[in-house]
Structures are given as C-alpha cells and as structure tokens.
Scaffold this motif. Sequence first.
Motif, PDB file in Angstrom:
ATOM      1  N   LEU A   4       0.841  -1.186   0.000  1.00 29.10           N
ATOM      2  CA  LEU A   4       0.000   0.000   0.000  1.00 29.10           C
ATOM      3  C   LEU A   4       0.882   1.243   0.000  1.00 29.10           C
ATOM      4  CD1 LEU A   4      -3.097   0.345   0.149  1.00 29.10           C
ATOM      5  CD2 LEU A   4      -2.842   0.568   2.632  1.00 29.10           C
ATOM      6  N   TYR A   5       0.567   2.194  -0.893  1.00 27.08           N
ATOM      7  CA  TYR A   5       1.362   3.412  -1.035  1.00 27.08           C
ATOM      8  C   TYR A   5       0.440   4.627  -1.089  1.00 27.08           C
ATOM      9  CZ  TYR A   5       5.506   0.689  -2.209  1.00 27.08           C
ATOM     10  OH  TYR A   5       6.571  -0.175  -2.153  1.00 27.08           O
ATOM     11  N   LEU A   6       0.912   5.721  -0.513  1.00 20.72           N
ATOM     12  CA  LEU A   6       0.288   7.024  -0.719  1.00 20.72           C
ATOM     13  C   LEU A   6       1.092   7.701  -1.813  1.00 20.72           C
ATOM     14  CD1 LEU A   6      -1.704   9.271   0.066  1.00 20.72           C
ATOM     15  CD2 LEU A   6       0.013  10.080   1.709  1.00 20.72           C
ATOM     16  N   THR A   7       0.411   8.249  -2.809  1.00 17.83           N
ATOM     17  CA  THR A   7       1.112   8.850  -3.931  1.00 17.83           C
ATOM     18  C   THR A   7       0.448  10.153  -4.357  1.00 17.83           C
ATOM     19  OG1 THR A   7       2.002   8.438  -6.166  1.00 17.83           O
ATOM     20  CG2 THR A   7      -0.179   7.541  -5.680  1.00 17.83           C
ATOM     21  N   CYS A   8       1.228  10.983  -5.011  1.00 17.94           N
ATOM     22  CA  CYS A   8       0.729  12.198  -5.655  1.00 17.94           C
ATOM     23  C   CYS A   8       1.734  12.606  -6.726  1.00 17.94           C
ATOM     24  CB  CYS A   8       0.508  13.326  -4.649  1.00 17.94           C
ATOM     25  SG  CYS A   8       2.021  14.075  -4.044  1.00 17.94           S
ATOM     26  N   ILE A   9       1.354  13.585  -7.514  1.00 14.73           N
ATOM     27  CA  ILE A   9       2.218  14.109  -8.575  1.00 14.73           C
ATOM     28  C   ILE A   9       2.636  15.527  -8.201  1.00 14.73           C
ATOM     29  CG2 ILE A   9       2.403  14.670 -11.027  1.00 14.73           C
ATOM     30  CD1 ILE A   9       2.044  11.670 -10.526  1.00 14.73           C
ATOM     31  N   HIS A  10       3.920  15.796  -8.369  1.00 10.51           N
ATOM     32  CA  HIS A  10       4.507  17.106  -8.079  1.00 10.51           C
ATOM     33  C   HIS A  10       5.017  17.692  -9.393  1.00 10.51           C
ATOM     34  CE1 HIS A  10       8.174  19.527  -7.461  1.00 10.51           C
ATOM     35  NE2 HIS A  10       7.551  19.991  -6.394  1.00 10.51           N
ATOM     36  N   GLN A  11       4.836  18.993  -9.579  1.00  6.55           N
ATOM     37  CA  GLN A  11       5.425  19.674 -10.724  1.00  6.55           C
ATOM     38  C   GLN A  11       6.261  20.824 -10.209  1.00  6.55           C
ATOM     39  OE1 GLN A  11       2.851  20.919 -13.939  1.00  6.55           O
ATOM     40  NE2 GLN A  11       4.365  22.363 -14.700  1.00  6.55           N
ATOM     41  N   GLY A  12       7.480  20.904 -10.704  1.00  6.36           N
ATOM     42  CA  GLY A  12       8.366  21.999 -10.323  1.00  6.36           C
ATOM     43  C   GLY A  12       9.754  21.494  -9.977  1.00  6.36           C
ATOM     44  N   ALA A  13      10.574  22.428  -9.536  1.00  6.36           N
ATOM     45  CA  ALA A  13      11.957  22.119  -9.183  1.00  6.36           C
ATOM     46  C   ALA A  13      11.997  21.072  -8.074  1.00  6.36           C
ATOM     47  CB  ALA A  13      12.672  23.390  -8.734  1.00  6.36           C
ATOM     48  N   ARG A  14      12.980  20.206  -8.126  1.00 12.84           N
ATOM     49  CA  ARG A  14      13.100  19.152  -7.110  1.00 12.84           C
ATOM     50  C   ARG A  14      13.286  19.732  -5.716  1.00 12.84           C
ATOM     51  NH1 ARG A  14      16.196  15.733 -11.312  1.00 12.84           N
ATOM     52  NH2 ARG A  14      14.432  14.708 -12.275  1.00 12.84           N
ATOM     53  N   GLN A  15      13.822  20.939  -5.632  1.00 12.53           N
ATOM     54  CA  GLN A  15      14.030  21.576  -4.330  1.00 12.53           C
ATOM     55  C   GLN A  15      12.703  21.907  -3.640  1.00 12.53           C
ATOM     56  OE1 GLN A  15      15.453  22.419  -7.173  1.00 12.53           O
ATOM     57  NE2 GLN A  15      17.660  22.490  -6.907  1.00 12.53           N
ATOM     58  N   THR A  16      11.591  21.901  -4.384  1.00  9.74           N
ATOM     59  CA  THR A  16      10.287  22.203  -3.782  1.00  9.74           C
ATOM     60  C   THR A  16       9.546  20.945  -3.324  1.00  9.74           C
ATOM     61  OG1 THR A  16       9.119  22.196  -5.918  1.00  9.74           O
ATOM     62  CG2 THR A  16      10.077  24.303  -5.185  1.00  9.74           C
ATOM     63  N   ILE A  17      10.105  19.768  -3.574  1.00  6.26           N
ATOM     64  CA  ILE A  17       9.448  18.514  -3.196  1.00  6.26           C
ATOM     65  C   ILE A  17       9.293  18.365  -1.679  1.00  6.26           C
ATOM     66  CG2 ILE A  17       9.720  15.996  -3.213  1.00  6.26           C
ATOM     67  CD1 ILE A  17      10.671  16.234  -6.121  1.00  6.26           C
ATOM     68  N   PRO A  18      10.247  18.791  -0.845  1.00 12.62           N
ATOM     69  CA  PRO A  18      10.058  18.616   0.610  1.00 12.62           C
ATOM     70  C   PRO A  18       8.739  19.182   1.142  1.00 12.62           C
ATOM     71  CG  PRO A  18      12.335  19.162   0.171  1.00 12.62           C
ATOM     72  CD  PRO A  18      11.591  19.304  -1.143  1.00 12.62           C
ATOM     73  N   ALA A  19       8.203  20.222   0.539  1.00 16.74           N
ATOM     74  CA  ALA A  19       6.914  20.768   0.984  1.00 16.74           C
ATOM     75  C   ALA A  19       5.807  19.734   0.812  1.00 16.74           C
ATOM     76  CB  ALA A  19       6.580  22.046   0.220  1.00 16.74           C
ATOM     77  N   VAL A  20       5.888  18.922  -0.228  1.00 15.02           N
ATOM     78  CA  VAL A  20       4.875  17.884  -0.453  1.00 15.02           C
ATOM     79  C   VAL A  20       4.996  16.798   0.613  1.00 15.02           C
ATOM     80  CG1 VAL A  20       4.014  16.145  -2.080  1.00 15.02           C
ATOM     81  CG2 VAL A  20       4.764  18.376  -2.920  1.00 15.02           C
ATOM     82  N   TYR A  21       6.218  16.454   0.988  1.00 13.36           N
ATOM     83  CA  TYR A  21       6.400  15.465   2.062  1.00 13.36           C
ATOM     84  C   TYR A  21       5.790  15.972   3.371  1.00 13.36           C
ATOM     85  CZ  TYR A  21       9.458  12.478  -0.739  1.00 13.36           C
ATOM     86  OH  TYR A  21       9.951  11.624  -1.685  1.00 13.36           O
TER      87      TYR A  21
END
Length: 158
Positions: free
Chosen positions: A94-111
């Motif tokens: 089982l996984y929680l998933t989503c799609i992020h668009q933008g610079a990789r440096q902005t991914i921590p906000a999604v976490y």
Amino acid sequence: MPRISDWLVMQRPEERGVAIRSQVPLKDLENKITESRDKLEAYLRHIGIRPAGNFFVTYHSFSKKAVDLEAGFLTASKAAGREEIMPVTKRAGLYLTCIHQGARQTIPAVYREMDGWLQDQHFSTTGESEEIYLNENVQEALLVTQILIPILEDVNGE
C-alpha cells in the motif's frame, strides 16, 4: 503549491529492476543521482535491455547530513547486475502517492503535506519514500515527479 494531483492510496505489485545503492552526504545528492542514472543507462544499453519505466530514487533514510538512496530503473526482463549495479525488487504494498510539478528543491513541501494527511487519515509510514522522475531535460518549473510513500493502516485509528 507544487502538488498537482490529489492524494491517492494505491496497491502496488512487486516490480523488478536494477539499481545502485549509495550513502552520500546531502550536499552530494544531486551529483550522485545523476551519476547513478548515467551508469545505469550505460549498463542497460550494454546488455541490450530497455528500461521498463522511468528513472526512480528510493530514499531509505534522509537527514540534513546524509542520504541512503537506491537509484534505478525497472526492467521487463531480469538483469544480473555488475559491480555496484544490483538487481532489485520493489516491494508490493500500500502506497500514498501524488504528482509534483516543479523544481526538485520544492518537493520537501509535499512530504510535509503528506505527513499531515497520513496523520489525519490514520496511516503510518515505513520511513522510506520514492520519487519517479516522469520527465527530464525540461525547465525546472516543468519537471514532473511521482512521489510514493509505503504506508500501513493504523488498525486502532490512533
């Protein structure tokens, strides 16, 4: 907001591929990811196997100082590996998933958002995460990444 999809809880089957596992200082992360992708692409070309999916990075642990990661590609046929390139099996579950668009440096906000969602919905995580890079060689603002976190349902609802 860099997240461009709703949260989705999904059941993922076991998947096979090849990967390079590394422990690197955080400051060297981007270079190690690029180096690993280049080595894996060269290896797969050499043995005549095409990737069966996009490049991924699984983060086994992530701190402000160091990162334990596994960078790889899925493959339709089994590859033996060589030197630091190893066959891997991505676990079913089982996984929680989503799609992020933008610079990789902005991914921590999604976490950080995911942490709140998991708590609100009574799920816990294994502490690992995975990023699948769905496109490359585009402007940073157009990079698209699927983020997956293996999750466990809290049966007590606490």
